[in-house]
Design an enzyme around this catalytic site. Structure first.
Site: not given
Ligand code: GLA
Length: 382
Positions: A38, A71, A125, A127-128, A163, A175, A227
């Site tokens: 963050h 996908s 989901g 966190g990668l 995003e 990221d 977030y």
């Protein structure tokens, strides 16, 4: 599953769905951030490295200015006309790839229709950074297909714009930068204000260590509003301190001037984690990988107590790992679910066993473990 195997699977599915070979297959990795959480949207520093897993996209140009997006991980198919596309026009998982095409066209790049088949070996989901991996794989695929010559830093900014605006998550630049700019055997020291980055050698194996990822099994979504709330709190804290962003404060004692104790804690996390990033980069520069352990430990405490985004499975995993001999462990990513990293001895069996035992005591299903060798950034693979 190896990266090539995932690429071959995606190309095979492309052929069966479209009756033709893709023009190519592109890959973008997920990431782990060593320290600096963050801090990116506070104009600070981060130190991520790329995983050997990520997203692949098998792609070919198609006429009619349409995107056909499928996908292997999601049901259904999205057919998106590009002319007139704007934020809100696509929702759900297809907003990530469609948002990238939109942002590239908004930037004046010559991007047209395409068939995209997306496949992944990255848990979602966790966190990668599976979202940024989708964005970046699509960005390099479209840039290559249409001959758009764009510097990687600009592609990262466009993927982030997708995003922020098409998906609606006010994320920072970490990221996408990690996925596009990282190099094998290195972590990326990124100054999120200037955009300057430096490759810092990172070779845990040479130090007799391993960077172990524990997927805690608790899932997170940046879209759930928590977030965004942290980001807003950081902006309020910066205003209370009279600075453009928390990056401009280096002394944690200054947070005493913030009346609101919650905002003061949020600011203290950001200020101290920025400082830990610079210390970590210095340690790595001096070849002291083991020295990172203490910083990981302190960062987790700060994220748990000051930023308050840790979650029970992360706290149990980090503590059990350290008790079993990890030099330090911490949660990674946006928080409230996802993964923990542990700087463990090269033979991490005792650390894994201790984390599993800690979970069993709580009655939780066992977590998954991933090796995380510092790997190469996004590229065309077939
Ligand atoms: C998510 C966001 C990043 C960053 C991290 C927290 O991964 O996408 O921009 O803010 O959370 O460090």
């Amino acid at each position: 599953m190896s990266l090539t195997a995932v690429a071959v699977r995606a190309a095979g599915r492309f052929l069966s769905w479209h009756g033709d070979q893709p023009e190519g297959v592109w890959h973008a990795p997920g990431r782990v951030n060593l320290v600096g959480e963050h801090t990116d949207y506070n104009s600070g520093w981060v130190l991520p490295f790329a995983l050997d897993r990520g997203v692949v996209v098998a792609a070919a140009r198609r006429g009619g200015d349409m995107l056909d997006i499928r996908s292997l991980q999601s049901e259904g198919r999205a057919v998106v006309p590009l002319p007139g596309l704007r934020p809100g026009g696509v929702t759900g998982w297809a907003a990530y790839p469609a948002g990238v095409a939109w942002a590239m066209r908004e930037a004046g790049l010559p991007v047209g229709g395409a068939s995209l088949v997306i496949d992944s070996d990255l848990p979602q989901g966790a966190g990668l950074s599976s979202s940024a991996a989708i964005e970046c794989a699509v960005a390099i695929a479209l840039a290559d297909l249409y001959g758009a010559d764009v510097p990687r830093t600009e592609l990262a900014a466009l993927a982030r714009r997708a995003e922020n605006e098409m998906v609606g998550v006010p994320s920072g630049i970490m990221d996408q930068s990690a996925s596009l700019l990282c190099e094998a055997g290195h972590a990326l020291l990124l100054d999120c204000r200037s955009g300057q980055s430096t490759q810092v050698p990172f070779d845990p194996a040479a130090a007799g260590l391993a960077l172990l990822v524990v997927d805690t099994g608790a899932r997170h979504a940046l879209t759930d509003g928590r977030y965004a709330l942290r980001r807003a709190e950081c902006e309020q804290a910066a205003r209370a301190l009279g600075v453009p962003s928390l990056r401009d404060v280096t002394d944690p004692a200054r947070t005493a001037a913030i009346g609101d104790p919650v905002l003061a804690r949020r600011a203290r996390h950001v200020i101290s984690d920025n400082c830990r990033v610079l210390m970590a980069a210095d340690l790595l520069g001096a070849g002291d990988v083991a020295g990172l352990g203490r910083l990981l430990h302190d960062s987790h405490a700060s994220l748990r107590d000051d930023f308050e985004i840790s979650w029970p499975q992360a706290d149990v995993a980090a503590e059990a790992a350290e008790r079993a001999g990890a030099l330090g462990a911490r949660m990674v990513g946006g928080g409230f679910g996802g993964s923990v990293i542990a700087l463990a001895p090269a033979d991490s069996a005792a650390v894994r066993a201790a984390v599993r035992a800690g979970y069993a005591r709580q009655g939780w299903p066992p977590p998954a473990f991933l090796d995380a060798p510092p790997s190469a950034g996004a590229r065309r693979i077939l």
